[in-house]
Design a protein around this motif. Sequence first.
Motif, PDB file in Angstrom:
ATOM      1  N   PRO A 314       0.804  -1.232   0.000  1.00 57.02           N
ATOM      2  CA  PRO A 314       0.000   0.000   0.000  1.00 57.02           C
ATOM      3  C   PRO A 314       0.833   1.276   0.000  1.00 57.02           C
ATOM      4  CG  PRO A 314      -0.932  -1.598   1.521  1.00 57.02           C
ATOM      5  CD  PRO A 314       0.358  -2.180   1.037  1.00 57.02           C
ATOM      6  N   ALA A 315       1.994   1.279   0.666  1.00 54.07           N
ATOM      7  CA  ALA A 315       2.843   2.466   0.704  1.00 54.07           C
ATOM      8  C   ALA A 315       3.612   2.672  -0.592  1.00 54.07           C
ATOM      9  CB  ALA A 315       3.821   2.383   1.869  1.00 54.07           C
ATOM     10  N   ASN A 316       3.500   1.737  -1.532  1.00 49.84           N
ATOM     11  CA  ASN A 316       4.128   1.834  -2.841  1.00 49.84           C
ATOM     12  C   ASN A 316       5.654   1.856  -2.763  1.00 49.84           C
ATOM     13  OD1 ASN A 316       2.688   2.085  -5.555  1.00 49.84           O
ATOM     14  ND2 ASN A 316       4.478   3.392  -5.855  1.00 49.84           N
ATOM     15  N   ARG A 317       6.210   1.193  -1.773  1.00 51.81           N
ATOM     16  CA  ARG A 317       7.668   1.136  -1.640  1.00 51.81           C
ATOM     17  C   ARG A 317       8.216  -0.251  -1.949  1.00 51.81           C
ATOM     18  NH1 ARG A 317      10.502   5.047   0.861  1.00 51.81           N
ATOM     19  NH2 ARG A 317      12.069   3.503   1.443  1.00 51.81           N
ATOM     20  N   ILE A 318       7.396  -1.275  -1.821  1.00 52.28           N
ATOM     21  CA  ILE A 318       7.866  -2.645  -1.999  1.00 52.28           C
ATOM     22  C   ILE A 318       6.993  -3.352  -3.032  1.00 52.28           C
ATOM     23  CG2 ILE A 318       8.250  -4.871  -0.865  1.00 52.28           C
ATOM     24  CD1 ILE A 318       8.721  -3.372   1.731  1.00 52.28           C
ATOM     25  N   LEU A 319       7.657  -4.051  -3.937  1.00 53.70           N
ATOM     26  CA  LEU A 319       6.974  -4.843  -4.953  1.00 53.70           C
ATOM     27  C   LEU A 319       7.215  -6.318  -4.650  1.00 53.70           C
ATOM     28  CD1 LEU A 319       5.394  -4.607  -7.691  1.00 53.70           C
ATOM     29  CD2 LEU A 319       7.599  -4.960  -8.814  1.00 53.70           C
ATOM     30  N   VAL A 320       6.152  -7.103  -4.688  1.00 51.47           N
ATOM     31  CA  VAL A 320       6.230  -8.537  -4.410  1.00 51.47           C
ATOM     32  C   VAL A 320       6.006  -9.293  -5.718  1.00 51.47           C
ATOM     33  CG1 VAL A 320       5.234 -10.459  -3.125  1.00 51.47           C
ATOM     34  CG2 VAL A 320       5.421  -8.215  -2.053  1.00 51.47           C
ATOM     35  N   ALA A 321       6.886 -10.255  -6.000  1.00 52.75           N
ATOM     36  CA  ALA A 321       6.807 -11.018  -7.245  1.00 52.75           C
ATOM     37  C   ALA A 321       6.789 -12.507  -6.950  1.00 52.75           C
ATOM     38  CB  ALA A 321       7.994 -10.682  -8.145  1.00 52.75           C
ATOM     39  N   GLY A 322       5.876 -13.217  -7.604  1.00 50.14           N
ATOM     40  CA  GLY A 322       5.829 -14.675  -7.523  1.00 50.14           C
ATOM     41  C   GLY A 322       6.389 -15.276  -8.798  1.00 50.14           C
ATOM     42  N   SER A 323       7.227 -16.298  -8.645  1.00 46.02           N
ATOM     43  CA  SER A 323       7.965 -16.827  -9.788  1.00 46.02           C
ATOM     44  C   SER A 323       7.713 -18.308 -10.004  1.00 46.02           C
ATOM     45  CB  SER A 323       9.472 -16.574  -9.608  1.00 46.02           C
ATOM     46  OG  SER A 323       9.736 -15.200  -9.408  1.00 46.02           O
ATOM     47  N   ALA A 324       8.174 -18.793 -11.139  1.00 46.47           N
ATOM     48  CA  ALA A 324       7.972 -20.190 -11.512  1.00 46.47           C
ATOM     49  C   ALA A 324       8.792 -21.147 -10.660  1.00 46.47           C
ATOM     50  CB  ALA A 324       8.317 -20.373 -12.986  1.00 46.47           C
ATOM     51  N   ASP A 325       9.829 -20.645  -9.990  1.00 43.80           N
ATOM     52  CA  ASP A 325      10.660 -21.511  -9.162  1.00 43.80           C
ATOM     53  C   ASP A 325      10.093 -21.717  -7.760  1.00 43.80           C
ATOM     54  OD1 ASP A 325      11.070 -19.001  -8.152  1.00 43.80           O
ATOM     55  OD2 ASP A 325      13.260 -19.126  -8.107  1.00 43.80           O
ATOM     56  N   GLY A 326       8.905 -21.178  -7.491  1.00 42.22           N
ATOM     57  CA  GLY A 326       8.281 -21.354  -6.185  1.00 42.22           C
ATOM     58  C   GLY A 326       8.708 -20.344  -5.142  1.00 42.22           C
ATOM     59  N   TYR A 327       9.406 -19.307  -5.549  1.00 36.68           N
ATOM     60  CA  TYR A 327       9.861 -18.275  -4.619  1.00 36.68           C
ATOM     61  C   TYR A 327       9.002 -17.014  -4.733  1.00 36.68           C
ATOM     62  CZ  TYR A 327      14.222 -20.384  -2.939  1.00 36.68           C
ATOM     63  OH  TYR A 327      15.141 -21.188  -2.316  1.00 36.68           O
ATOM     64  N   ILE A 328       8.899 -16.309  -3.604  1.00 35.48           N
ATOM     65  CA  ILE A 328       8.342 -14.957  -3.560  1.00 35.48           C
ATOM     66  C   ILE A 328       9.508 -14.012  -3.296  1.00 35.48           C
ATOM     67  CG2 ILE A 328       6.786 -13.368  -2.391  1.00 35.48           C
ATOM     68  CD1 ILE A 328       5.158 -15.826  -1.525  1.00 35.48           C
ATOM     69  N   ARG A 329       9.679 -13.017  -4.153  1.00 35.26           N
ATOM     70  CA  ARG A 329      10.769 -12.056  -3.987  1.00 35.26           C
ATOM     71  C   ARG A 329      10.200 -10.672  -3.750  1.00 35.26           C
ATOM     72  NH1 ARG A 329      12.426 -15.985  -7.501  1.00 35.26           N
ATOM     73  NH2 ARG A 329      14.515 -16.826  -7.118  1.00 35.26           N
TER      74      ARG A 329
END
Length: 378
Positions: A314-329
Amino acid sequence: HFESLFCLHRGFHRKPHSANAVQVLSDTVHAVSCGDCGTCWVWRICDAKPRQLFVPRTSYGPIKTVSVLFDTLRIVSGGAVGWMSGAAQVWEWRTGKQVANTHCLAGHFMSSAEIPELGTVLLGCSNGYVDKWHWSDGFVRRVPLLGRMGWEWAELLHNIQHYCKDAEGHAQWGMSSLFNHAKFATEQAFIDVVAKTYPGIKTDTCLVAIGHFFLTSFFGAVRSVAYVPTKVRFVTGTSDGKVRYWNAATGLLLKVMCGHEGPVNAVVGSLVAQDAYSGGDDGTIRVWCLDKGIQKLLFVQDYGGPVLSLAVYPANRILVAGSADGYIRMWDLHSGMLLCAINTGGGAVKSVAINPSNPLGQILAAGSDGYVRVFNPR
């Protein structure tokens, strides 16, 4: 740290059904998730206890997308019906009652987003269209498949000329006049302009060639669509690797942004600026300035494989990405640094959602192994 696990999408077959989409409801206590099982579940986040089950009345097939509407009472979900069509429904999450539905011909729905100001839902379809669905009265308006920028039309004409020998003699003087035709409402409008500019292109062979290129050079499946709340705009990510910026009220194409070397699987709009974020099969995440149509930042995950899903805090400072390798970055949007990587311990992360409170920063991840996992911040 790991908090809870929702597993009712898996089914009881040897190969589990995938969980394709997850969103946090407005009360921040419940979540909704949908999957290849063809159902949507509303469940309590803290202990994964089921609250409501929704089974579409008019269609049976995988559900690919889900969004919570602004009125906080209803949810829109969409997916496939067989191989060649799709369906979307609006339903009440407290009762599980379906209140509206629409269909996508020659394709299935892959993405969704709401435009609260217009009272419409955007539905991205695998046939290359975006349906603007005013679900309260059933009216559907399609964003034109043929909405292209001038340079894209020039590329299309260049390809057509290789098949239309009669047009070669007119290429030198005709191409410049067609540069100004940035958008066409219909395929026939484009054909009329080409026929007028190139007198020799009226032969049957050339018209067949035009039709061929319209079929083979379209945008591709609309894998993701996102509302940009700072203006009445939206962005789409398609199989041709481009991010497009649209006027939601008129359906006009405003910008085309290139950079991804493969399909764009996820897009999300900034909450505070005219920016958008996209993730694709090339394993990169890109930050776009929508006003200028240029790339601002590039995040590369070296060994993560395709980026399948995105969400922004919500604060627009962090982006969360889900990937094909099963990780959240998690990425810092200001510095471009990777903050942390979470191993979900499961399959590809097809969807991620952020809980804005209760607690702040809680992450939900839907995986191809059929599980929806909840992670709390430390």
